[in-house]
Design a protein around this motif. Structure first.
Motif, PDB file in Angstrom:
ATOM      1  N   ASP A   7       0.846  -1.194   0.000  1.00 17.65           N
ATOM      2  CA  ASP A   7       0.000   0.000   0.000  1.00 17.65           C
ATOM      3  C   ASP A   7       0.881   1.244   0.000  1.00 17.65           C
ATOM      4  N   PRO A   8       0.978   1.939  -1.133  1.00 19.45           N
ATOM      5  CA  PRO A   8       1.827   3.135  -1.188  1.00 19.45           C
ATOM      6  C   PRO A   8       1.358   4.242  -0.261  1.00 19.45           C
ATOM      7  N   LYS A   9       0.125   4.156   0.257  1.00 23.71           N
ATOM      8  CA  LYS A   9      -0.394   5.146   1.191  1.00 23.71           C
ATOM      9  C   LYS A   9      -0.149   4.745   2.643  1.00 23.71           C
ATOM     10  N   SER A  10       0.626   3.700   2.852  1.00 25.39           N
ATOM     11  CA  SER A  10       0.898   3.230   4.205  1.00 25.39           C
ATOM     12  C   SER A  10       1.473   4.351   5.062  1.00 25.39           C
ATOM     13  N   VAL A  11       0.967   4.480   6.274  1.00 24.31           N
ATOM     14  CA  VAL A  11       1.440   5.507   7.193  1.00 24.31           C
ATOM     15  C   VAL A  11       2.649   5.014   7.981  1.00 24.31           C
ATOM     16  N   GLY A  12       2.585   3.762   8.437  1.00 27.11           N
ATOM     17  CA  GLY A  12       3.651   3.213   9.272  1.00 27.11           C
ATOM     18  C   GLY A  12       4.868   2.785   8.474  1.00 27.11           C
ATOM     19  N   LEU A  13       5.967   2.587   9.213  1.00 27.70           N
ATOM     20  CA  LEU A  13       7.236   2.202   8.599  1.00 27.70           C
ATOM     21  C   LEU A  13       7.807   0.976   9.299  1.00 27.70           C
ATOM     22  N   VAL A  14       8.778   0.356   8.643  1.00 25.67           N
ATOM     23  CA  VAL A  14       9.517  -0.752   9.234  1.00 25.67           C
ATOM     24  C   VAL A  14      10.993  -0.515   8.991  1.00 25.67           C
TER      25      VAL A  14
END
Length: 252
Positions: free
Chosen positions: A130-137
């Motif tokens: 999801d390119p709109k993802s808010v979170g990161l890893v």
């Protein structure tokens, strides 16, 4: 030299790609004040305490992450909302608010700024499809035990996180600032050793315990101080104006 409010808003909207991001509130200019801007006061939330500080410091613009006019909010201008808006209007101060655009931005975003502060390497999105993802890893430079990471958070953010210690050392970390405890199962799905956010809810504890994931709720306010501060500094440098960040204490 002052900058025209319209130019400041338009350029900041473009920088944050604000018009392209669906949100629960209007992003950008929420209350229009004087037409020239010399001084910005920023803070996490457009509380009365922040507005009073802005008046005292002679601000032309208040810049926040949490502004007004949320979806399903009571539209009446009464009580607390009326007092807040009256403060802005009487003193001819503009309110600029950026919610999700400030969470996801790759330079001044809350999640990127938190990573820099904690020494986390950003490897990708919490929701990779999801390119709109808010979170990161991302990852820590070296393994930490769960209690060590909790101490690192406390030293860096200045508050003790709510901690559920997992069953393994931490190297791979997923995070999303603010009230994003609902993403914990996404962290489990991508094989993270720990998940960091601002708040916790009752089911979060059980997910962490039953999966062996370390979970940290380090405070909604505490994890979201850094994006709006960074944006204010960008605006000050970009437009040659003054910026002051005011940290209104919030234990949540």
């Amino acid at each position: 030299m002052p900058i025209a409010l319209t130019e400041l808003v338009a350029e900041t909207d473009r920088y944050l790609n604000a018009s392209k991001i669906a949100d629960y509130c209007p992003n950008g200019l929420q209350v229009e004040g004087r037409v020239q801007v010399r001084r910005i006061v920023s803070g996490v939330t457009a509380s009365q305490a922040l507005l009073d500080a802005a008046v005292e410091q002679g601000a032309d613009v208040v810049l926040v992450h949490h502004g007004y006019f949320w979806k399903n909010e009571d539209p009446r201008v009464v009580g607390m909302k009326g007092r807040r808006l009256k403060t802005l209007l009487v003193h001819d101060i503009s309110l600029l608010a950026y919610h999700l655009p400030l969470d996801v931005h790759p330079e001044v975003g809350n999640n990127v700024q938190l990573a820099q502060l904690l020494g986390l390497q950003v490897d990708g999105l919490l929701e990779p499809d999801d390119p709109k993802s808010v979170g990161l890893v991302g990852s820590l430079p070296a393994n930490m035990m769960p209690a060590e990471f909790a101490e690192h958070l406390q030293r860096t953010l200045g508050r003790q996180p709510l901690t559920i210690e997992g069953d393994r050392p931490i190297r791979r970390v997923a995070w999303c600032t603010g009230g994003a405890q609902g993403y914990i199962e996404k962290a489990v799905a991508i094989g993270a050793d720990a998940y960091l956010t601002g708040e916790a809810s009752e089911p979060t504890v059980h997910v962490a315990r039953e999966t062996g994931l370390s979970f940290y709720a380090a405070g909604h306010h505490a994890t979201e101080r850094y994006g709006v501060h960074a944006l204010g500094e960008w605006m000050a440098e970009r437009f040659g104006i003054e910026h002051r960040f005011v940290d209104i204490d919030n234990p949540v």
